[in-house]
Design a protein around this motif. Structure first.
Motif, PDB file in Angstrom:
ATOM      1  N   GLU A 310      32.554  80.171  87.226  1.00 39.57           N
ATOM      2  CA  GLU A 310      32.130  78.838  87.655  1.00 39.57           C
ATOM      3  C   GLU A 310      33.165  78.163  88.546  1.00 39.57           C
ATOM      4  OE1 GLU A 310      30.580  76.247  84.570  1.00 39.57           O
ATOM      5  OE2 GLU A 310      30.296  77.988  83.277  1.00 39.57           O
ATOM      6  N   ASP A 311      34.430  78.547  88.385  1.00 38.84           N
ATOM      7  CA  ASP A 311      35.503  77.949  89.189  1.00 38.84           C
ATOM      8  C   ASP A 311      36.239  79.066  89.912  1.00 38.84           C
ATOM      9  OD1 ASP A 311      37.579  76.557  90.318  1.00 38.84           O
ATOM     10  OD2 ASP A 311      38.121  75.466  88.510  1.00 38.84           O
ATOM     11  N   THR A 312      36.067  79.119  91.219  1.00 40.29           N
ATOM     12  CA  THR A 312      36.771  80.117  92.033  1.00 40.29           C
ATOM     13  C   THR A 312      37.668  79.440  93.064  1.00 40.29           C
ATOM     14  OG1 THR A 312      34.900  80.216  93.566  1.00 40.29           O
ATOM     15  CG2 THR A 312      34.938  81.818  91.741  1.00 40.29           C
ATOM     16  N   GLY A 313      37.885  78.136  92.884  1.00 42.80           N
ATOM     17  CA  GLY A 313      38.668  77.362  93.843  1.00 42.80           C
ATOM     18  C   GLY A 313      40.164  77.482  93.611  1.00 42.80           C
ATOM     19  N   PRO A 314      40.926  76.600  94.238  1.00 39.91           N
ATOM     20  CA  PRO A 314      42.380  76.640  94.109  1.00 39.91           C
ATOM     21  C   PRO A 314      42.834  76.290  92.696  1.00 39.91           C
ATOM     22  CG  PRO A 314      41.693  74.671  95.283  1.00 39.91           C
ATOM     23  CD  PRO A 314      40.481  75.530  95.148  1.00 39.91           C
ATOM     24  N   GLN A 315      44.092  76.605  92.396  1.00 38.25           N
ATOM     25  CA  GLN A 315      44.623  76.369  91.061  1.00 38.25           C
ATOM     26  C   GLN A 315      44.602  74.877  90.718  1.00 38.25           C
ATOM     27  OE1 GLN A 315      46.217  78.318  93.286  1.00 38.25           O
ATOM     28  NE2 GLN A 315      46.085  80.331  92.329  1.00 38.25           N
ATOM     29  N   ARG A 316      44.318  74.608  89.451  1.00 38.33           N
ATOM     30  CA  ARG A 316      44.274  73.236  88.961  1.00 38.33           C
ATOM     31  C   ARG A 316      45.519  72.930  88.130  1.00 38.33           C
ATOM     32  NH1 ARG A 316      39.381  70.787  89.533  1.00 38.33           N
ATOM     33  NH2 ARG A 316      37.642  72.130  90.172  1.00 38.33           N
ATOM     34  N   SER A 317      46.001  71.694  88.254  1.00 38.97           N
ATOM     35  CA  SER A 317      47.135  71.228  87.450  1.00 38.97           C
ATOM     36  C   SER A 317      46.686  70.001  86.669  1.00 38.97           C
ATOM     37  CB  SER A 317      48.322  70.884  88.352  1.00 38.97           C
ATOM     38  OG  SER A 317      49.389  70.344  87.588  1.00 38.97           O
ATOM     39  N   VAL A 318      46.665  70.113  85.345  1.00 42.33           N
ATOM     40  CA  VAL A 318      46.193  69.026  84.474  1.00 42.33           C
ATOM     41  C   VAL A 318      47.380  68.475  83.700  1.00 42.33           C
ATOM     42  CG1 VAL A 318      44.679  68.415  82.549  1.00 42.33           C
ATOM     43  CG2 VAL A 318      43.920  70.083  84.272  1.00 42.33           C
ATOM     44  N   ARG A 319      47.537  67.160  83.729  1.00 41.87           N
ATOM     45  CA  ARG A 319      48.584  66.489  82.959  1.00 41.87           C
ATOM     46  C   ARG A 319      47.931  65.551  81.947  1.00 41.87           C
ATOM     47  NH1 ARG A 319      54.079  67.570  83.798  1.00 41.87           N
ATOM     48  NH2 ARG A 319      54.120  69.279  85.298  1.00 41.87           N
ATOM     49  N   LEU A 320      48.343  65.667  80.699  1.00 39.78           N
ATOM     50  CA  LEU A 320      47.768  64.886  79.615  1.00 39.78           C
ATOM     51  C   LEU A 320      48.704  63.748  79.218  1.00 39.78           C
ATOM     52  CD1 LEU A 320      46.535  67.869  77.432  1.00 39.78           C
ATOM     53  CD2 LEU A 320      45.225  66.562  79.123  1.00 39.78           C
ATOM     54  N   ALA A 321      48.129  62.602  78.929  1.00 42.09           N
ATOM     55  CA  ALA A 321      48.919  61.420  78.583  1.00 42.09           C
ATOM     56  C   ALA A 321      49.457  61.532  77.159  1.00 42.09           C
ATOM     57  CB  ALA A 321      48.064  60.165  78.722  1.00 42.09           C
ATOM     58  N   PRO A 322      50.739  61.251  76.948  1.00 41.93           N
ATOM     59  CA  PRO A 322      51.330  61.288  75.606  1.00 41.93           C
ATOM     60  C   PRO A 322      51.257  59.907  74.936  1.00 41.93           C
ATOM     61  CG  PRO A 322      53.055  60.944  77.207  1.00 41.93           C
ATOM     62  CD  PRO A 322      51.753  60.998  77.993  1.00 41.93           C
ATOM     63  N   ASP A 323      51.606  59.868  73.673  1.00 39.61           N
ATOM     64  CA  ASP A 323      51.799  58.620  72.934  1.00 39.61           C
ATOM     65  C   ASP A 323      53.245  58.551  72.459  1.00 39.61           C
ATOM     66  OD1 ASP A 323      49.055  57.911  73.052  1.00 39.61           O
ATOM     67  OD2 ASP A 323      48.635  59.237  71.357  1.00 39.61           O
ATOM     68  N   LEU A 324      53.723  57.340  72.211  1.00 39.71           N
ATOM     69  CA  LEU A 324      55.035  57.158  71.596  1.00 39.71           C
ATOM     70  C   LEU A 324      54.828  56.733  70.152  1.00 39.71           C
ATOM     71  CD1 LEU A 324      58.139  57.081  72.022  1.00 39.71           C
ATOM     72  CD2 LEU A 324      57.885  54.608  72.353  1.00 39.71           C
ATOM     73  N   VAL A 325      55.392  57.501  69.228  1.00 42.57           N
ATOM     74  CA  VAL A 325      55.327  57.167  67.805  1.00 42.57           C
ATOM     75  C   VAL A 325      56.662  56.540  67.424  1.00 42.57           C
ATOM     76  CG1 VAL A 325      54.933  58.032  65.476  1.00 42.57           C
ATOM     77  CG2 VAL A 325      53.799  59.119  67.422  1.00 42.57           C
ATOM     78  N   VAL A 326      56.644  55.254  67.131  1.00 42.76           N
ATOM     79  CA  VAL A 326      57.877  54.521  66.811  1.00 42.76           C
ATOM     80  C   VAL A 326      58.118  54.584  65.309  1.00 42.76           C
ATOM     81  CG1 VAL A 326      59.068  52.312  66.915  1.00 42.76           C
ATOM     82  CG2 VAL A 326      57.564  53.008  68.788  1.00 42.76           C
ATOM     83  N   ARG A 327      59.246  55.196  64.925  1.00 38.12           N
ATOM     84  CA  ARG A 327      59.624  55.295  63.515  1.00 38.12           C
ATOM     85  C   ARG A 327      60.990  54.639  63.294  1.00 38.12           C
ATOM     86  NH1 ARG A 327      57.492  60.876  64.184  1.00 38.12           N
ATOM     87  NH2 ARG A 327      55.381  60.913  63.277  1.00 38.12           N
ATOM     88  N   GLU A 328      61.561  54.882  62.129  1.00 38.30           N
ATOM     89  CA  GLU A 328      62.747  54.144  61.707  1.00 38.30           C
ATOM     90  C   GLU A 328      64.001  54.432  62.534  1.00 38.30           C
ATOM     91  OE1 GLU A 328      60.921  56.065  59.790  1.00 38.30           O
ATOM     92  OE2 GLU A 328      59.908  54.752  58.337  1.00 38.30           O
ATOM     93  N   LEU A 340      52.358  53.916  70.471  1.00 38.88           N
ATOM     94  CA  LEU A 340      52.194  53.261  71.755  1.00 38.88           C
ATOM     95  C   LEU A 340      51.715  54.271  72.778  1.00 38.88           C
ATOM     96  CD1 LEU A 340      55.551  51.258  71.797  1.00 38.88           C
ATOM     97  CD2 LEU A 340      53.344  50.525  70.891  1.00 38.88           C
ATOM     98  N   ALA A 341      50.788  53.855  73.635  1.00 40.22           N
ATOM     99  CA  ALA A 341      50.247  54.736  74.678  1.00 40.22           C
ATOM    100  C   ALA A 341      50.654  54.208  76.039  1.00 40.22           C
ATOM    101  CB  ALA A 341      48.721  54.808  74.572  1.00 40.22           C
ATOM    102  N   PRO A 342      50.642  55.065  77.083  1.00 41.23           N
ATOM    103  CA  PRO A 342      50.946  54.592  78.427  1.00 41.23           C
ATOM    104  C   PRO A 342      49.967  53.500  78.857  1.00 41.23           C
ATOM    105  CG  PRO A 342      50.901  56.987  78.355  1.00 41.23           C
ATOM    106  CD  PRO A 342      50.353  56.494  77.047  1.00 41.23           C
ATOM    107  N   SER A 343      50.443  52.572  79.663  1.00 41.97           N
ATOM    108  CA  SER A 343      49.576  51.484  80.122  1.00 41.97           C
ATOM    109  C   SER A 343      48.636  51.934  81.221  1.00 41.97           C
ATOM    110  CB  SER A 343      50.433  50.321  80.635  1.00 41.97           C
ATOM    111  OG  SER A 343      51.270  50.756  81.695  1.00 41.97           O
ATOM    112  N   LEU A 344      48.903  53.091  81.838  1.00 43.79           N
ATOM    113  CA  LEU A 344      48.074  53.543  82.945  1.00 43.79           C
ATOM    114  C   LEU A 344      47.969  55.061  82.910  1.00 43.79           C
ATOM    115  CD1 LEU A 344      46.612  52.933  85.658  1.00 43.79           C
ATOM    116  CD2 LEU A 344      48.814  53.283  86.791  1.00 43.79           C
ATOM    117  N   VAL A 345      46.738  55.571  83.004  1.00 44.61           N
ATOM    118  CA  VAL A 345      46.525  57.007  83.172  1.00 44.61           C
ATOM    119  C   VAL A 345      45.634  57.202  84.388  1.00 44.61           C
ATOM    120  CG1 VAL A 345      46.813  57.617  80.751  1.00 44.61           C
ATOM    121  CG2 VAL A 345      44.556  56.963  81.578  1.00 44.61           C
ATOM    122  N   ALA A 346      45.718  58.360  84.996  1.00 43.90           N
ATOM    123  CA  ALA A 346      45.049  58.563  86.272  1.00 43.90           C
ATOM    124  C   ALA A 346      43.542  58.790  86.125  1.00 43.90           C
ATOM    125  CB  ALA A 346      45.679  59.749  87.010  1.00 43.90           C
ATOM    126  N   VAL A 347      43.126  59.362  84.990  1.00 46.90           N
ATOM    127  CA  VAL A 347      41.724  59.694  84.795  1.00 46.90           C
ATOM    128  C   VAL A 347      41.329  59.225  83.405  1.00 46.90           C
ATOM    129  CG1 VAL A 347      40.080  61.605  84.534  1.00 46.90           C
ATOM    130  CG2 VAL A 347      41.808  61.678  86.331  1.00 46.90           C
TER     131      VAL A 347
END
Length: 358
Positions: A310-328, A340-347
């Motif tokens: 289904e996908d024969t195009g150029p290579q894809r690069s996917v970046r996933l948004a992380p969270d910050l877990v604030v502990r002691e 805490l999550a990023p205030s902005l994600v691209a998709v």
């Protein structure tokens, strides 16, 4: 007892062998009632597909090779578990190889998996530069997805957490809690995760203190290095240690406790990955949580698209948004654990994707 065959299932279900084959292989749509009869007959007879015979007929083995840099890193078993589940749901089995952070051994394992006729490969490269040739050669033969780390642009599809966003979450949190004399404890070498986290610290730490980008100590991704790094940087009395992974952070906490240093009173400590040990340590480690389940699902999705054609195009690069877990280990006195999550994600959905022209 002789093995149950498709012909046996066809006899019991009252369907043709061709129909039984379509239902059990999922290659073509079949009516719901017919599919129910076939599956009930297969279950009653104890039918199990012959994967070797299917591979000979379809030139597919139903296997995916997975090459890791070091299985002893606690981040990877959780990822392997999610990958195994995601691929099993698609009828694929995983063959696992651990190269022990050695690009030469990694190249041998990749070649061995290819000789075993795997349909595709998932690789977490040991080194961005020294792994590139073997990975690129393998990607020219079978669908290949890089995970967690890269090998440079245009080599293969890749999926990883957004390391820059993760470090930015840490620095913003430390600034909000009044930390200024921050120091980075990272890993040397050219593994892309190590390099990206190092670069993100250098780019963002200056907002807390002009001298902060220069306060960097590099070793490896280990508890032992975390302990040694504290001895190296503590004479400068930093008020925050930004560690490139949780193992370094746990080692740093151990050494600080031996020195009688109050955490987070005198110094805050943060990690990256959110391995189980981060929550179990005392104090609990503030860390960047990688979306492991989403990472595995996205890698399986990219492989599936390539395998299906289904996908024969150029290579894809996917970046996933992380969270910050604030502990002691960095929280203000009396503060509760927070995510805490990023205030902005691209998709939408916390994922950014690009398909570079090659």
């Amino acid at each position: 007892m002789a093995d149950v065959t498709l012909r046996d299932v066809a006899r019991v279900s009252g369907c043709s062998v061709a129909t039984v084959s379509r239902v059990l292989s999922g290659t073509r749509a079949v009516g719901a009632e017919t599919a129910r009869r076939v599956r009930e007959a297969a279950d009653a007879l104890g039918y199990r597909p012959n994967h070797a015979a299917r591979a000979l007929r379809g030139r597919r083995t139903g296997t995916v090779g997975l090459v890791l840099p070091q299985i002893t890193n606690p981040f990877y078993p959780a990822l392997v578990r999610e990958l195994t589940h995601a691929l099993h749901a698609e009828g694929r089995a995983v063959l696992l190889a651990d190269c022990d952070d050695d690009p030469a051994a990694e190249a041998e394992y990749v070649a061995d998996l290819l000789s075993r006729q795997v349909d595709a490969l998932l690789v977490i490269p040991a080194d961005e530069d020294r792994s590139r040739d073997a990975v690129a050669a393998a990607a020219a033969r079978v669908p290949l997805v890089l995970m967690d780390r890269g090998c440079g642009p245009g080599v293969a599809d890749s999926v990883a957490v957004d390391n820059t966003a993760g470090v930015a979450l840490v620095l913003d949190h430390l600034a909000a809690t009044g930390r200024r004399r921050v120091c980075f404890l990272g890993a040397a070498g050219t593994a892309s995760a190590a390099a990206e986290r190092r670069a993100a610290y250098a780019a963002g730490a200056g907002a807390l203190d002009p001298g902060a980008p220069e306060r960097v100590a590099l070793g490896d991704f280990s508890v032992e290095w975390g302990r040694a790094a504290v001895d190296e940087v503590w004479p400068a009395r930093p008020d925050a240690l930004v560690c490139a992974n949780d193992l370094i952070a746990i080692g740093a906490l151990q050494r600080l406790q031996q020195l009688g240093v109050a955490v987070p009173g005198e110094v805050a400590v943060t990690g990256f990955d959110d391995i189980p040990m981060a929550a179990l340590s005392a104090p609990g480690v503030t860390t960047v949580r990688q979306p492991v389940a989403e990472l595995a699902a996205e890698a399986a999705r990219l492989l599936g698209l390539r395998l299906s054609g289904e996908d024969t195009g150029p290579q894809r690069s996917v970046r996933l948004a992380p969270d910050l877990v604030v502990r002691e280990s960095s929280a203000r006195t009396g503060a509760r654990v927070a995510i805490l999550a990023p205030s902005l994600v691209a998709v939408p959905g916390g994922r950014s994707e690009s398909a570079p022209v090659t």
